[in-house]
Design a protein around this motif. Structure first.
Motif, PDB file in Angstrom:
ATOM      1  N   PHE A  33       0.672  -1.362   0.004  1.00  0.00           N
ATOM      2  CA  PHE A  33       0.040  -0.154   0.114  1.00  0.00           C
ATOM      3  C   PHE A  33       1.154   1.289  -0.241  1.00  0.00           C
ATOM      4  N   LEU A  38      -4.505   4.876   0.971  1.00  0.00           N
ATOM      5  CA  LEU A  38      -4.586   4.061   1.863  1.00  0.00           C
ATOM      6  C   LEU A  38      -6.310   4.987   2.311  1.00  0.00           C
ATOM      7  N   GLN A  39      -6.540   5.955   2.082  1.00  0.00           N
ATOM      8  CA  GLN A  39      -7.568   6.980   2.428  1.00  0.00           C
ATOM      9  C   GLN A  39      -8.321   7.014   1.260  1.00  0.00           C
ATOM     10  N   ARG A  42     -11.595   2.573  -3.442  1.00  0.00           N
ATOM     11  CA  ARG A  42     -10.919   1.621  -4.411  1.00  0.00           C
ATOM     12  C   ARG A  42     -11.884   1.836  -5.095  1.00  0.00           C
ATOM     13  N   ARG A 114     -19.259  -1.832  11.565  1.00  0.00           N
ATOM     14  CA  ARG A 114     -18.259  -2.030  12.551  1.00  0.00           C
ATOM     15  C   ARG A 114     -19.825  -2.740  13.895  1.00  0.00           C
ATOM     16  N   THR A 132     -11.483   0.960  15.237  1.00  0.00           N
ATOM     17  CA  THR A 132     -10.357   0.249  15.083  1.00  0.00           C
ATOM     18  C   THR A 132      -9.042  -1.124  15.207  1.00  0.00           C
ATOM     19  N   ASP A 133      -9.211  -0.414  15.857  1.00  0.00           N
ATOM     20  CA  ASP A 133      -8.418  -1.191  17.218  1.00  0.00           C
ATOM     21  C   ASP A 133      -8.958  -2.305  17.992  1.00  0.00           C
ATOM     22  N   ARG A 424     -18.264  -2.303  -2.376  1.00  0.00           N
ATOM     23  CA  ARG A 424     -19.492  -3.624  -2.228  1.00  0.00           C
ATOM     24  C   ARG A 424     -20.954  -3.125  -2.013  1.00  0.00           C
ATOM     25  N   GLN A 435     -19.015  -0.600   1.246  1.00  0.00           N
ATOM     26  CA  GLN A 435     -18.669   0.285   1.466  1.00  0.00           C
ATOM     27  C   GLN A 435     -18.276   1.060   0.811  1.00  0.00           C
ATOM     28  N   ARG A 440     -15.637   5.913   6.459  1.00  0.00           N
ATOM     29  CA  ARG A 440     -16.180   5.001   5.626  1.00  0.00           C
ATOM     30  C   ARG A 440     -18.004   4.433   6.430  1.00  0.00           C
TER      31      ARG A 440
ATOM     32  N   VAL B  18       4.337   0.851   6.230  1.00  0.00           N
ATOM     33  CA  VAL B  18       3.712  -0.066   5.034  1.00  0.00           C
ATOM     34  C   VAL B  18       4.208   0.366   4.227  1.00  0.00           C
ATOM     35  N   ASP B  41      -8.616  -5.701   1.489  1.00  0.00           N
ATOM     36  CA  ASP B  41      -9.726  -4.975   2.174  1.00  0.00           C
ATOM     37  C   ASP B  41      -9.722  -4.805   3.865  1.00  0.00           C
ATOM     38  N   VAL B  43      -6.795  -5.734   5.356  1.00  0.00           N
ATOM     39  CA  VAL B  43      -5.305  -5.498   6.115  1.00  0.00           C
ATOM     40  C   VAL B  43      -5.480  -3.074   5.599  1.00  0.00           C
ATOM     41  N   GLN B  44      -6.464  -2.871   4.796  1.00  0.00           N
ATOM     42  CA  GLN B  44      -6.352  -1.300   4.377  1.00  0.00           C
ATOM     43  C   GLN B  44      -7.612  -1.077   5.821  1.00  0.00           C
ATOM     44  N   ASP B  45      -8.927  -1.654   6.170  1.00  0.00           N
ATOM     45  CA  ASP B  45      -9.404  -1.249   7.363  1.00  0.00           C
ATOM     46  C   ASP B  45      -8.056  -0.725   8.562  1.00  0.00           C
ATOM     47  N   LEU B  47      -5.293  -1.166   8.894  1.00  0.00           N
ATOM     48  CA  LEU B  47      -3.658   0.130   8.407  1.00  0.00           C
ATOM     49  C   LEU B  47      -4.559   1.709   8.638  1.00  0.00           C
ATOM     50  N   LEU B  48      -5.618   1.660   8.248  1.00  0.00           N
ATOM     51  CA  LEU B  48      -6.234   2.923   8.459  1.00  0.00           C
ATOM     52  C   LEU B  48      -6.188   3.117   9.794  1.00  0.00           C
ATOM     53  N   GLY B  49      -6.847   2.079  10.563  1.00  0.00           N
ATOM     54  CA  GLY B  49      -6.869   2.376  11.841  1.00  0.00           C
ATOM     55  C   GLY B  49      -5.850   2.803  12.616  1.00  0.00           C
ATOM     56  N   MET B  51      -3.373   3.829  11.618  1.00  0.00           N
ATOM     57  CA  MET B  51      -2.729   5.710  11.097  1.00  0.00           C
ATOM     58  C   MET B  51      -2.881   6.342  11.830  1.00  0.00           C
ATOM     59  N   ARG B  52      -4.288   6.259  13.019  1.00  0.00           N
ATOM     60  CA  ARG B  52      -5.069   7.154  13.273  1.00  0.00           C
ATOM     61  C   ARG B  52      -3.788   7.366  14.829  1.00  0.00           C
ATOM     62  N   GLN B  53      -3.703   5.836  15.419  1.00  0.00           N
ATOM     63  CA  GLN B  53      -3.028   6.182  16.672  1.00  0.00           C
ATOM     64  C   GLN B  53      -1.244   4.911  16.067  1.00  0.00           C
TER      65      GLN B  53
END
Lengths: 470, 168
Positions: A33, A38-39, A42, A114, A132-133, A424, A435, A440, B18, B41, B43-45, B47-49, B51-53
């Motif tokens: 990537f 990333l942002q 896609r 989520r 996300t974490d 999708r 998505q 998101r 990355v 998808d 992994v992109q998810d 990595l995005l998360g 990046m913020r932390q």
């Protein structure tokens, strides 16, 4: 591997696994990537019709929103067109209005994938999100289609611990949320919370582990939860299941052997309402393509085989249930993947059974992508099982609705195409994911009443169309 | 983005991470999830998360392990949503000799596909990533003993399935 291992670490199976993983990775072509990538949205992936694992149609939770159907999906920027009159083979209702069939509504405030998603009393609930974490939050949102309004629910008990997933279902005015809080030394930790939609308040209902770390597939019932183990599915051995009683507030475990010891391909639990009451239906598939249906009575805790069928010779889709206790099985979504040509009757033949009577019927399905609805490919993901109050007896099949008790079909106007660059399309209660790269979340879409969106079809038109496509 | 490291050094550090790890993470995700698009998808998810932390995650000393955990958690969630999955092997044109089924990659693919998400992830961590049981436990949020048990149970499942297949 630095640590000591009772297994040699070099057994034939372990070496074979290493080779297998290397072989699998060698078939891929992943690229690194870039930060800017990333942002960015896609491009919509071209999904191969053969996946490594074949997926049955989702049996998600329906969203009943009165006379109109709510779908939270992609927002279209182009004009939405109705089905051309020339594509309608039978004399269906004339669409007098020229207004768009689908209209955009407010976007969801959070990433819907989520959250656990439930429809109840005409509203859509998103509950128990995951950051996300990976940490869990007991929060939620409610969408009211009539008002086109999103509201934030009261927060639940603080967590912050990592968790894997949540599953939610409605019972009465409450929504129960099961959270997989990760494995501990004594087994998986499954936490249970209840959100009261009347009081706008959460309750910590139960906080205890399941006895096995294999995980299980839950089904919510009025009296509790039935959870079928995922392990040992593909065999003839007994399968463990667990039951949680709301009254007793405890889990108990036992085992069942659907199929009577025959080797099974899969078993899936479903909630069903029969004339005799609420049941859990076990949908068991045999390697031959046969289907065995077993029901479990929450009152007695006993299983009974309801009926079975040899199948059509193809691997049929997951069972879809109507409110009056009919189970419907789609023909394969990807017949070519099973070596079945489009011209083969098995490609367009499904099954339906009235569970109370154990009466089976074969069902010829309109060919996906055929000229009846040329804009709706079979993988558009019509996961809607109920289409508002008007269509509670219908099941969906590749972009069409079927009513087993009347053997009648409707063709449904297609959804707008996703925006370029977006992923999708998905909607509440289905297994598909909505998505968009940033932000998101999902845009909401709603449709006009079913009568304006649906075109009745007759059997002759279906067969003629299938013959043209095949 | 409360925890992001806004310094150019922090951004460069994440960018380098990355560049160095995103392919390996996609490969890991593919082995766990089974679909290349879903793997990308996921992994992109993740990595995005991250990046913020990034500042916090970098401080754990094992950001790759943190991201693998995110990927596994997301996959278990996906597994539960898609509980209608019917896992079958792809059809091959040629017959597979029965005495070599255990070693056949396609057959192993079918067998591993039947495992639960956590057991499959445990096998991938052990036999692709070559992780120790302690490292597996960190990713799967369990004790080292549970990680060992997961791997051994998964191997046991595969052996039993292979034996049934050769008997059939």
């Amino acid at each position: 591997m630095a640590d000591d291992d009772p297994f040699t670490g070099r057994s034939e199976l372990e070496e074979a696994l290493r080779r297998h993983f290397r072989d699998e990775v060698a078939r891929t072509d992943f690229q690194p990537f870039r930060l800017d990538e990333l942002q960015q949205p896609r491009p919509a992936p071209v999904r191969p019709r053969r996946n490594r694992w074949l997926l049955a149609a989702a049996a998600g939770v329906a969203v009943v929103v009165g006379a109109t159907q709510l779908i939270i999906g992609q927002l279209t920027q182009g004009p939405v067109t109705a089905i051309p009159a020339s594509a309608t083979p039978s004399a269906g209702p004339v669409q007098a209005s020229t207004a768009p069939l689908w209209t955009p509504r407010l976007p969801a405030p959070v990433d819907v994938e989520r959250y656990a998603q439930v429809g109840l009393n005409g509203s859509v609930y998103l509950l128990a999100g995951r950051s996300t974490d990976g940490t869990c939050r007991l929060d939620g949102y409610r969408y009211q289609p009539g008002a086109d309004l999103w509201q934030q629910l009261a927060d639940g008990p603080a967590r912050g611990r990592q968790c894997a997933a949540s599953y939610a279902f409605a019972s009465g005015s409450r929504i129960y949320v099961m959270i997989d809080a990760g494995a501990k030394a004594t087994g998986d930790r499954m936490e249970l919370y209840a959100y009261d939609t009347v009081d706008n308040a959460w309750t910590t209902f139960h906080d205890a582990g399941l006895p096995d770390d294999s995980g299980c597939t839950p089904v919510g019932l009025d009296e509790g939860i039935f959870c079928l183990d995922q392990s040992d599915e593909a065999s003839g051995a007994p399968i463990g299941y667990h039951r949680f009683s709301f009254a007793d507030r405890r889990w108990t475990s036992a085992a069942v052997q659907p199929g009577g010891g025959r080797t099974r391909l899969s078993v899936a639990p479903l909630r069903v309402n029969l004339a005799v009451g609420e049941r859990v239906l076990l949908d068991t598939r045999l390697p031959s393509g046969g289907i065995v249906l077993t029901d479990w009575d929450p009152a007695t805790g006993r299983f009974a085989e309801l009926t079975e069928h040899a199948g059509t010779g193809a691997e049929l889709g997951a069972a879809q249930l109507t409110a009056d206790g009919t189970a419907y099985f789609n023909p394969p979504a990807d017949p070519a993947g099973q070596g079945i040509p489009a011209s083969d009757p098995r490609a367009t033949t499904g099954l339906a059974v009235e569970l109370g009577q154990a009466r089976w019927q074969s069902v010829v399905v309109p060919h996906p992508g055929g000229p009846l609805i040329s804009q709706t490919p079979s993988d558009a993901g019509w996961a809607l099982r109920y289409y508002g109050a008007q269509a509670s007896g219908y099941v969906n099949a590749n972009g069409y609705l079927y009513r087993p008790d009347r053997r009648s079909w409707l063709a449904i106007a297609p959804l707008p195409a996703p925006e370029a660059g977006n992923g999708r399309v998905g909607w509440v209660g289905s297994a598909l994911q909505c998505q968009r790269a940033a932000p998101r979340n999902c845009w909401g879409l709603s449709a006009r009443p079913l009568a304006e969106l649906a075109t009745p079809l007759d059997q002759a038109a279906i067969e003629a169309s299938n013959a043209r496509v095949g | 983005m409360a925890d992001a490291d806004p310094t150019p050094a922090g951004e460069l550090d994440f960018e380098r991470f990355v560049q160095e790890h995103s392919v390996g993470l996609q490969q890991f995700a593919y082995l766990v999830i089974g679909n290349p698009e879903d793997a990308r998808d996921a992994v992109q998810d993740a990595l995005l998360g991250a990046m913020r932390q990034w500042h916090t995650i970098r401080g754990t000393g094992n950001p790759a392990g943190y991201l693998r955990r995110s990927i596994v958690n997301a996959n278990v969630s996906r597994w539960r949503k898609r509980r209608r999955e019917v896992v079958v092997a792809e059809v091959r044109d040629e017959a597979v000799p029965s005495d070599s089924r255990v070693f056949d990659s396609m057959y192993l693919g079918a067998l591993t596909g039947r495992l639960t998400g956590r057991r499959r992830a445990a096998l991938v961590l052990r036999y692709w990533e070559e992780c120790s049981y302690a490292e597996i436990g960190e990713v799967l949020d369990c004790t080292e003993a549970s990680a060992r048990s997961l791997v051994h149970r998964a191997l046991g499942d595969l052996r039993r399935e292979a034996e049934r297949g050769s008997d059939g």
